[in-house]
Scaffold this active site. Structure first.
Site, mmCIF file in Angstrom:
data_model
loop_
_atom_site.group_PDB
_atom_site.id
_atom_site.type_symbol
_atom_site.label_atom_id
_atom_site.label_comp_id
_atom_site.label_asym_id
_atom_site.label_seq_id
_atom_site.Cartn_x
_atom_site.Cartn_y
_atom_site.Cartn_z
ATOM 1 N N ASP A 239 32.275 99.734 1.574
ATOM 2 C CA ASP A 239 33.610 99.087 1.684
ATOM 3 C C ASP A 239 33.328 98.100 2.887
ATOM 4 O O ASP A 239 32.466 98.155 3.711
ATOM 5 C CB ASP A 239 34.742 99.910 2.280
ATOM 6 C CG ASP A 239 35.438 100.779 1.188
ATOM 7 O OD1 ASP A 239 35.508 100.682 0.158
ATOM 8 O OD2 ASP A 239 35.380 101.914 1.287
ATOM 9 N N ASP B 273 38.530 97.758 -5.323
ATOM 10 C CA ASP B 273 39.721 98.493 -4.958
ATOM 11 C C ASP B 273 40.465 97.103 -5.179
ATOM 12 O O ASP B 273 41.654 97.589 -5.782
ATOM 13 C CB ASP B 273 39.903 98.908 -3.485
ATOM 14 C CG ASP B 273 38.789 100.010 -3.422
ATOM 15 O OD1 ASP B 273 38.591 100.836 -4.057
ATOM 16 O OD2 ASP B 273 38.194 100.047 -2.135
#
Length: 166
Positions: free
Chosen positions: A123, A141
């Site tokens: 991330d 995402d």
């Protein structure tokens, strides 16, 4: 809404799968291997930073302690979900639905690939408001959320109002 196999919807959805997966993996590679060497916080705006973070759990790092060191559990579960999305995509009632499902499947596939390669998901997008930070996320995402929003918004349209490919 018609629910039969549609090669054109499957093809369109597959393009979205490929695009979401490719952009996700490209950005993760650039961030992890080039931009964040050494790891640091890069301030983009007053509400957005680039960071390097890893998630061993599900969304927002939930169940990280339970799943740490066991990526195969999430790889299997996510793969079953992606398979279901691909089947659904092949019988989608319209192009908008196929595109949304393709984004979701492509994003999920990007995170599955990360778990298989690294044992965790990379991330790097840090969205915040003052001192409150949303859990870090990535383009996979974003694709999943945008795909879900497309599905929800598309459910309010009639099949004749499908806006993709008219």
């Amino acid at each position: 809404m018609s629910r039969r196999f549609s090669p054109s919807n499957l093809f369109l959805g597959s393009l979205f799968v490929l695009a979401a997966f490719s952009f996700d993996q490209l950005t993760k590679t650039i961030i992890a291997d080039i931009v964040m060497q050494p790891p640091r916080v890069i301030v983009i705006t007053g509400f957005l930073n680039i960071i390097l973070s890893y998630n061993e759990g599900v969304s927002f790092g939930l169940f990280s302690e339970i799943l740490r060191g066991r990526p195969e559990i999430l790889v299997f579960t996510s793969s079953v979900i992606v398979a279901g999305l691909l089947v659904w995509m092949s019988i989608a009632g319209g192009r908008l639905e196929a595109a949304g499902l393709g984004l979701m499947a492509g994003g999920a596939s990007g995170n599955i690939f990360d778990r298989m390669e690294r044992g965790k998901v990379t991330d790097f997008i840090d969205f915040h408001l003052a001192e409150w930070h949303w859990p870090a996320f990535n383009l996979a995402d974003v694709a999943i959320v945008v795909g879900a929003l497309i599905l929800v918004s598309g459910s309010f349209l009639s099949p004749q109002q499908d806006v993709i490919g008219k």
